[in-house]
Each structure stands twice: as C-alpha cells, then as structure tokens.
Scaffold this active site. Structure first.
Site, PDB file in Angstrom:
ATOM      1  N   HIS A  86      -0.828  -2.474  -4.462  1.00  0.00           N
ATOM      2  CA  HIS A  86      -0.227  -3.322  -5.491  1.00  0.00           C
ATOM      3  C   HIS A  86      -0.208  -2.679  -6.876  1.00  0.00           C
ATOM      4  O   HIS A  86      -0.549  -3.312  -7.877  1.00  0.00           O
ATOM      5  CB  HIS A  86      -0.935  -4.673  -5.548  1.00  0.00           C
TER       6      HIS A  86
ATOM      7  N   ARG B 221       0.810  -1.222   0.000  1.00  0.00           N
ATOM      8  CA  ARG B 221       0.000   0.000   0.000  1.00  0.00           C
ATOM      9  C   ARG B 221       0.843   1.271   0.000  1.00  0.00           C
ATOM     10  O   ARG B 221       1.926   1.310   0.585  1.00  0.00           O
ATOM     11  CB  ARG B 221      -0.938   0.009   1.216  1.00  0.00           C
TER      12      ARG B 221
ATOM     13  N   GLU C  82       5.027 -12.420   0.999  1.00  0.00           N
ATOM     14  CA  GLU C  82       5.521 -11.585  -0.095  1.00  0.00           C
ATOM     15  C   GLU C  82       6.807 -10.879   0.334  1.00  0.00           C
ATOM     16  O   GLU C  82       6.796 -10.055   1.246  1.00  0.00           O
ATOM     17  CB  GLU C  82       4.460 -10.546  -0.470  1.00  0.00           C
TER      18      GLU C  82
ATOM     19  N   ASP D  35      -1.941  -9.489   8.364  1.00  0.00           N
ATOM     20  CA  ASP D  35      -1.733  -8.819   7.072  1.00  0.00           C
ATOM     21  C   ASP D  35      -0.710  -7.715   7.326  1.00  0.00           C
ATOM     22  O   ASP D  35      -1.002  -6.526   7.190  1.00  0.00           O
ATOM     23  CB  ASP D  35      -3.047  -8.252   6.525  1.00  0.00           C
TER      24      ASP D  35
ATOM     25  N   HIS E  20       2.791 -12.598  -5.732  1.00  0.00           N
ATOM     26  CA  HIS E  20       1.685 -12.764  -4.784  1.00  0.00           C
ATOM     27  C   HIS E  20       1.106 -14.176  -4.861  1.00  0.00           C
ATOM     28  O   HIS E  20      -0.114 -14.355  -4.971  1.00  0.00           O
ATOM     29  CB  HIS E  20       0.595 -11.736  -5.052  1.00  0.00           C
TER      30      HIS E  20
END
Length: 693
Positions: A455, A430, A657, A596, A526
């Site tokens: 992304h 982000r 990631e 996350d 991803h």
C-alpha cells in the site's frame, strides 16, 4: 556463533543452569536490591512508549568533548534536541565520561543539569551511560583530535579504557565517580534509567571487563537510585558477561543491528524473563536494520527503541563500521543518523514514519468533512483522504454505519491497522521485495510488509495531509502532490480524488493523476465494511463476478498465474456466505489466514460484486473501471483497536478494494500500471446501496 549455540545460551540465561553455588551466592548478594518483576513492570506501564536515539551533538567527536567545559555546546544541544522532539522522539541515551568528572566533578554535574533542563523542555528523558568498552583505548583530557575523513567514530574513546578497565587500582576513583553522580541525580525524574556499562567485553577485552561490571552494579545498588539500572547484552558468545547482565538488570536492555526476522527471534527469547525490554542500539541501514522494518516491530512488541545516531557530525557515523571511505566521500547509503547538519531529514519517509508512530503531527489538527444526500451521510478526514464513516438507510429506514472506524480522527494515527477507510497509493497492494524496473532503471521502495512493500510503503497516502474542498453538500474533492522519491517511487505525481453521494444512494469515487516522469500508479480506497454495523461478517452473503483469481505465495505475492475459481473456495459467482468455506483445508486460505486475494473481474457490464447484510438487509453493489478486486476477510484483526462499535475483533469487517493486480510492475502478463507524463490516470468505483425487503 551459530543459531543453535545462541538458542542454547539464551536458555542458560533463562534457567540459570550451569552456575556454581558460589556464583549463585555472589549473584544473590549483588541482586539484593534488584527490582522485582512486579515493580519494574509497573514502572514500565507508567512510561510512554520509549523511542529515541543515542545522542552526541554534531559538534562533538566523542563523549568527552561533549562534557568538557571548554567544548560543552548547549546551543547545539538545544537545536538538535528540538529536531528530535518535532518527530516525536522522547528519550536520549547519552554517554558520560569519568575523565570529565576527574577534571571537574562539580562542573560536570552542573553541565549534566543544564543538559537535563534542555532535554526536559523538549519533553525528552535521558538514559545516562557510565562506562564503555568501544573504540579507542585511551581518553585524554583537553582538546580532542579532529575526525578522520570517512572513518566511523574515529575519535570515540573508551571509559575507563585500556588497561584501566581491568586494573582494580582504578576502582576506588571510579567508585567515587559513580556514587557522586548517582547521589546527585538518583532521584531526578528527568532521568529514565541508568545504563551502567556499554558493551562490556568489546575491543577484545572479553571477561577482563567482568570485575568492573560487577563492581559498578554493586556501587549503583548501594547508592539506591530511584531509577532502574541496567547493562545491555550485545554479543552472544560473551556468555559469562551476558549472564551477569541479564541476572542483575532491572530492565533488560540489548543491542541488535540485524534484520527484523533475527531481531524478533531474540525478542521472543528475552521476553521469557518477564521484564520490560528496551533495545538501546539498532538501525544500521546497510545491514537491513532500518526504521521502516524495525521500528514498527518494536512498537508492536511494546519494546523501547533507541537507534544509534541523531545528527550527522564529527562522529562520522554516517559511515559503516567496516567500510571506511578515507577520502571522505558520501556513502551510497548512510549507516546511522537521522538528520543532516542543517536539520533536514536524511530521508523524509523515515521521519514521517517516526512522527506517525509517535503520534507527533507538529501541532496540526486533523480536519473532518461531511457530505450528505438523500438519507446518506459520509464523513472524511484530511489525513489520508480517509472515509471515516458511511451512513446508509437500512431496514425500516434506520441509518446504519457500514464503514468501521473511529469517531476521533486522531485515533487513526495510533491504530495498529493504518488503512481504515484511507485512500491508498501510490500503489495499492503488494510489490515483491519493494523493487521494480522501469525503462531500464531499478527502483527500491520502502519495505513495510515482511520483505515486501504494501500500500505505497511505510508512509503511503494514508499518512499524507491532503487538501480537501467541499464545493457542494454532496461532493468532496481531495488533492495531493506526491513528490519525486516519495517512498522510492519516481516522479512528481499530482492526485485528485472526488467523492460524491448521489440521490440514488451511491458513493462514487473518481481518481485522476498526472506525473512528470514515468511511474507506476494503482489507487484504491481501503474501507472496512460491515453491512450490519457490527458483529461477525461471516454470515454476509456475497457474489464476485470473476471466473479467475491470482493465487499467491506464502508472502501473499501473486505467482503470476490466473487460476479458475471453479471447484475452489474462491468461487463466488453465485451467492454464498463469506464464512461458508473460509476455514476449508486449502493452501491459499492458509497463506492468507482466510481470504486476502485478488479476483480477475469479468469484463461484462454490471456489478462486479454484491454483498448482503443478513441482519440489516442492506445490499451493496460495486461497479468499477478496474480489472481486479481484492477481497480481504479481516483475518489479521485482533481486537486491539477500539472502534465506534467496539473492538475490531477477528473477521468483524471485510474490504473489497477495486484496483489493478498486486505486483503488476513485476508481472508483464498483468494489466499495466505504468503512467507516462503524456497520460492521465483515471479510475472510478461506485458503491450502490439498497434494502432487500
């Protein structure tokens, strides 16, 4: 009108509270042939997702000029509907005009038929609009006035206008017009539905328009068209008009030019009626009603989406309603319209988004490539340089596909999760509010995640058509040129990604990139992993070699702090199952609905993470040159995508990631993602697989 009053009014619409017995009786009289909820929902299920534009050919200043014999322009209509079809638009909302019918009833119907034939050839259905209370009061037949420079819709005309719309003496002729058109086209399958009255009460008419609104519904019902009928609500303080429209429309249509947060609130209230919804006007860029933030929302909510404007032309709708530019200068940002007059997009990222959401790829077939080595096999597609599957040896030597995805490469285009296995760029993760400054200049990116960019924006690298070359059975080279301005990023960026399967059961990914202007770059892959092949990932065991992580705010943007993992659910320095603490009462877990978050990797050599599949006994170790690792535990998976192994249910896959930290361009203390023309971006990540006996 404040929010409280709006919500109270919507409640009145839902319940019907506040109507007298006489009003209710009149309502039932008009509603005698209204479609049932079951019938209209069955009709809606038969339609493809309704997406399109309000259409006026660029050579017409208003709807009357479009339909009069001397100015009807089928060549322009053909050309411009072709542009619409190429990006996947399948519906046009088109205004008629009673003056054109009065001049030549049969001629108008012939031109309508000709228009419908052109639209049908392009796979486009039509919503015809009868009456309209917007803009200039009086329509006159014949040659129409020239556009006034820089003035939005300077020549658009009402129908039947003022004072005609409020004079019952005009109603008999208007009744003949409506019934003639509906009698001729009421069974025409090229017509999606009839919009009987656009924005009744506009131009300060208020309830003056209510008698004609009631009449046109009565005329339409008595004509018995096979298509549904509607009139869209548009202004919340026109309570009596809105109530009648809601209570008598087969399909609920509405206009909303507000930001997505407000728009979604309106949707949630209107959905309580149980009828299909179509937004027949939206998209005013300077009001933050944009394709990027509104169109994906409407698709997710299964709501028809008809924006205002297709091709810039005589209507001058590139200019805002309330900010005219009388000198005719180009506005800093277009208000409406998708295409320039020559057919080139106003914004390529917008047409790319529309094309992607409508699954229109211009006939291009996605190609797949497979590489192999020593019992491992990886399959890729050229759309997104995407890892579609990864077969690795499990216990007893049986191959397990540890990457979740679809068998059909085309299915990725309609997935509610666009990132399955994709190469992510220009910037993985982000960027707050889609903004950053570079060498004194501020850049605005496309917004696709609440208020932020995620992304790479609305048409990130996952949607791009990469060039793929396989120089050896175990190697795949992927290249892409990201042009200057791509999703708002500066400079032309040339990217190369090399996938290699080694004889040691490794998947190596090497990234390089060069640019011609200073820019920011943060590339990653991803892949969604499940080392068991399917089922919950909560019993996978995992370590992450990180003493700190970057906490986030409620929008998942880093606060800028680096926080010690000790004593928190983020301490994976020793083996723990993913699910062991995922549901703890913790603000950070609440923000992400689970994990996350970015972990700050320790710089000592060795694997930065290790994961063990409890059923397959497969071990995956990750090695990387990157400073961060984003761990995502599949918290937003809802079972909407039917993958090879079944639906993508909640927490049936995880992502690890390797990347620089989120929002680094706005966080000076984070490792820099700046790339200059004299430099080469380099990054490498290896996924190593083995079996623990």
């Amino acid at each position: 009108m404040n929010i409280k009053k709006i919500l109270i009014f919507l409640l009145v619409l839902i319940t019907g509270v506040g109507k007298s017995a006489g009003q209710q009786s009149k309502k039932r009289e008009v509603q005698s042939a209204k479609w049932t909820i079951e019938k209209v929902n069955a009709w809606y299920k038969q339609q493809q997702w309704i997406v399109g534009a309000n259409f006026l050919p660029s050579t017409a200043i208003n709807q009357l000029e479009m339909w009069q014999a001397e100015s009807f322009d089928p060549q322009t209509i053909e050309r411009e509907l072709g542009w619409a079809a190429k990006i996947g638009l399948n519906t046009m909302r088109v205004y008629l005009h009673s003056v054109a019918w009065k001049q030549d009833p049969d001629g108008l119907k012939k031109r309508m038929d000709q228009y419908l034939g052109i639209a049908d050839q392009h796979g486009i259905k039509t919503i015809f609009v009868f009456f309209d209370d917007c803009w200039n009061k009086e329509a006159k037949p014949g040659k129409q006035a020239a556009p006034k420079p820089g003035i939005h819709n300077s020549g658009w005309v009402q129908d039947p206008g003022q004072p005609g719309s409020g004079d019952p003496k005009n109603f008999p002729d208007l009744e003949k017009y409506v019934k003639d058109v509906l009698g001729h086209f009421g069974k025409d399958k090229r017509i999606l539905l009839w919009d009987l009255y656009n924005e009744p009460g506009n131009s300060d008419k208020g309830n003056e328009s209510l008698p004609l609104l009631k009449k046109v519904f009565s005329w339409a019902r008595s004509s018995g068209p096979e298509q549904p009928i509607t009139s869209g609500i548009w202004k919340w303080d026109l309570e009596e008009l809105n109530a009648f429209q809601i209570q008598n429309s087969d399909v609920i249509t509405y206009h909303d030019y507000e930001e997505p947060e407000w728009h979604l609130r309106v949707i949630q209230m209107l959905k309580t009626h149980g009828r299909p919804l179509i937004c027949t006007e939206y998209m005013a860029r300077t009001r933050n009603s944009r394709f990027s933030n509104t169109l994906p929302m409407l698709k997710k909510e299964n709501i028809g989406a008809i924006n205002w404007g297709l091709v810039a032309g005589k209507s001058n709708t590139i200019y805002a309603w309330d900010t005219p530019l009388p000198q005719g200068n180009q506005p800093v940002e277009w208000f409406h319209d998708v295409f320039k007059n020559d057919g080139t997009p106003y914004r390529q990222d917008e047409t790319d988004l529309i094309r992607n959401l409508t699954n229109r790829d211009g006939g291009k077939q996605t190609k797949t490539y497979t590489i192999r080595n020593n019992g491992m096999e990886a399959r890729f597609s050229d759309c997104g340089a995407r890892l579609m599957s990864l077969l690795v040896p499990g216990k007893n030597g049986k191959q397990v596909d540890v990457v979740m995805g679809f068998d059909d490469p085309a299915a990725y285009n309609s997935s509610t999760e666009p990132y399955f296995g994709a190469t992510i760029g220009r910037y993985g993760n982000r960027i707050a509010r889609g903004k950053f400054s570079l060498e004194g200049k501020q850049y605005q990116l496309t917004i696709n995640n609440g208020l932020n960019t995620l992304h790479g924006g609305i048409t990130g690298f996952q949607y791009k058509d990469w060039t793929l070359v396989k120089p050896a059975d175990s190697v795949l080279i992927c290249t892409l040129l990201s042009p200057d301005g791509d999703n708002g990023f500066p400079g032309n960026l040339s990217v190369t990604v090399v996938y290699t399967l080694t004889h040691k059961h490794e998947l190596q990914i090497q990234y390089t990139a060069v640019c011609d202007q200073p820019t920011v770059v943060n590339l990653t892959n991803h892949a969604f992993f499940n080392l068991n092949g399917k089922g919950s990932i909560l019993n996978h065991w995992m370590t992450i070699n990180a003493d700190k992580y970057t906490p986030v705010d409620s929008g998942l943007i880093p606060t800028g702090k680096l926080v010690d993992v000790r004593g928190t659910p983020f301490d994976f320095r020793s083996m723990k199952t993913i699910g062991s603490r995922i549901d703890m009462q913790d603000e950070q877990l609440r923000f992400g609905k689970g994990y996350d978050h970015n972990f700050v990797l320790n710089k000592n050599k060795g694997a930065v993470a290790e994961v063990y599949g409890d059923l397959s006994h497969i071990v995956m170790k990750i090695y990387t040159s990157e400073p961060g690792l984003q761990f995502y535990s599949g918290n937003f998976m809802e079972g909407k995508n039917k993958l090879r192994t079944g639906p993508d249910h909640f927490r049936t896959a995880f992502a690890l990631e390797t990347q620089h930290f989120p929002d680094s361009p706005n966080q000076p203390s984070f490792p820099s993602t700046l790339l200059r023309p004299s430099e080469t971006y380099k990054s490498s990540t290896t996924y190593s697989f083995s079996v623990r006996r």
